[in-house]
Design a protein around this motif. Structure first.
Motif, PDB file in Angstrom:
ATOM      1  N   HIS A  63       0.970  -1.257  -0.281  1.00 23.30           N
ATOM      2  CA  HIS A  63       0.021   0.017  -0.018  1.00 23.30           C
ATOM      3  C   HIS A  63       0.919   1.306   0.033  1.00 23.30           C
ATOM      4  N   HIS A  65       1.277   5.407  -2.136  1.00 23.50           N
ATOM      5  CA  HIS A  65       0.547   6.575  -3.013  1.00 23.50           C
ATOM      6  C   HIS A  65       1.840   7.252  -3.594  1.00 23.50           C
ATOM      7  N   HIS A 200      -8.896   1.956   2.829  1.00 26.75           N
ATOM      8  CA  HIS A 200      -8.432   2.450   4.053  1.00 26.75           C
ATOM      9  C   HIS A 200      -9.412   2.265   5.159  1.00 26.75           C
ATOM     10  N   HIS A 257      -4.673  -0.474   6.992  1.00 21.39           N
ATOM     11  CA  HIS A 257      -4.497   0.040   8.575  1.00 21.39           C
ATOM     12  C   HIS A 257      -5.253  -0.761   9.742  1.00 21.39           C
ATOM     13  N   ASP A 308       2.407   3.271   2.983  1.00 22.39           N
ATOM     14  CA  ASP A 308       1.548   4.519   2.760  1.00 22.39           C
ATOM     15  C   ASP A 308       2.467   5.563   2.037  1.00 22.39           C
TER      16      ASP A 308
HETATM   17 ZN   LIG Z   1      -3.190   4.952   2.038  1.00 24.62          ZN
END
Ligand SMILES: [Zn+2]
Length: 394
Positions: A63, A65, A200, A257, A308
């Motif tokens: 995960h 971005h 998320h 998460h 993340d």
């Molecule tokens: Zn994220």
């Protein structure tokens, strides 16, 4: 051309560690893995030896971005989660042009590759939906993220997403953002469109308050941006239970998460065979609490790991994530299990196990060589705690 790679220890991860191990590779494919002395070296011209080293499969960042790489250092650590979301909304108008966003992303993609990652599930809101060209980058699984809290717009948002991916990248998956930003109708429609989703979930106390009572900072934010939906029914339950009720929890769903969850919700995750992507350093950066990693692991949930983005992390470094998780859980989760979270389990969760995640004949020859290994160290702990002196990535 066949090449034989030899090291003090080989950690295939789907099989026991091999002392004085070796791996035969041809055309970037693993042909055989075993003890060095068992190989017939007659037809092998290239033997590459790594003394005092451990070989593991390459890491998988489940995960991230990359699109937010330009935000590195922009939002300081330790603020409230809703405060962070507000900042992110403010920064939306300051997003640089596509080519600049791409430059930052490519730079991070190359850094990630040189830190041992081969594959990354990469969320985009559209700017990076197309292929990213890098000298030496990671393979991206592009996830086109959609949100929208107004239930009446769910159909049109999904249609626009489908058009966007058909125009720019057929392989992209459409994924919903989070339960506080995405209507239940849109979450369900996306899940029905492509089963493989990540979301998320249960990241903050603000989300918990919103899901259980319908108020708090997320309600304020939705109202202030004109996205509040009067028709929305307060779920009055935790976020995982909510996804269970929406019928979107299954083995194709990756829960990112999962910090604020209770034991009943752990049972829901386990019975649905959903996987959880832990992002320990992002949770630390945003001061949202700690995911019950040990409890999830004990329950037998498939756990993978991600960094993340650089909007909520100082680095995109999987080894730092492993080290932090290992020490945060006071070593209750064994180091080899944590190493699996960053490799094999990520491949399983993302559906790439046939090519990545372990040192197995038939898979892609993507591996990391960690130097400086003292023969008495536990090899997995040596990697996880970053005790190594150098890393070579193949
Ligand atoms: Zn994220």
């Amino acid at each position: 051309m066949k090449k034989l790679y030899k090291a003090s220890l080989l950690l295939p991860l789907n099989a026991p560690a091999i002392k004085n191990g070796a791996m035969l590779v041809e055309n970037n494919t693993i042909l055989e893995v075993g003890e060095y002395h068992t190989f017939n070296k007659k037809n092998i011209r290239h033997i590459i030896e790594f003394p005092h080293s451990v070989i593991t499969p390459s890491f998988i960042n489940a995960h991230t971005h990359l699109e937010l790489s330009w935000m590195k250092g922009k939002i300081p650590a330790g603020k409230s989660f809703a405060g962070w979301v507000e900042k992110m909304i403010q920064y939306q108008n300051k997003t640089p042009a596509d080519n600049e966003v791409r430059q930052y992303a490519v730079e991070q993609m190359e850094l990630m590759r040189s830190a041992g990652v081969i594959l990354a599930a990469d969320i985009t809101n559209g700017q990076l939906i197309k292929k990213l060209e890098a000298k030496r980058g990671v393979k991206r699984i592009v996830q086109l993220e959609k949100l929208g809290f107004n239930s009446e717009k769910a159909e049109s948002i999904l249609e626009a997403a489908i058009q966007q991916k058909e125009k720019c990248n057929h392989e992209a998956l459409v994924v919903p953002h989070a339960p506080y930003s995405t209507s239940p109708q849109l979450i369900q429609k996306i899940k029905n469109y492509n089963s493989k989703i990540s979301i998320h979930i249960a990241e903050s106390k603000d989300e918990k308050e919103f899901m259980s009572a319908g108020g708090g900072k997320f309600r304020d934010i939705l109202e202030s941006v004109g996205s509040w939906d009067e028709k929305w029914t307060v779920p009055r339950m935790g976020s995982i239970e909510y996804l269970h009720h929406l019928g979107v929890l299954d083995s194709d769903t990756i829960l990112v998460h999962a910090v604020h969850i209770n034991p009943t919700e752990i049972d829901f995750i386990k019975s649905a065979n959903s996987s959880v992507c832990l992002c320990p350093l992002s949770n630390h950066y945003l001061n949202v609490g700690t995911a019950p990693a040990y409890e999830l692991w004990k329950a037998g949930v498939l756990l993978c790991m991600g960094t993340d983005s650089l909007a909520s992390n100082a680095k995109l470094d999987m080894n730092e994530e492993m080290k932090y998780l290992y020490l945060e859980n006071e070593k209750r989760i064994p180091a080899d299990e944590i190493l699996k979270m960053a490799t094999l389990n990520g491949a399983k969760a993302l559906g790439c196990e046939s090519s990545f995640g372990s040192l197995t004949a038939g898979k892609q020859a993507s591996f990391n060589v960690f130097g400086g290994y003292g023969l008495t160290d536990d090899p997995a702990e040596f990697v996880v705690r970053k005790k190594w002196s150098k890393i070579d990535c193949y």
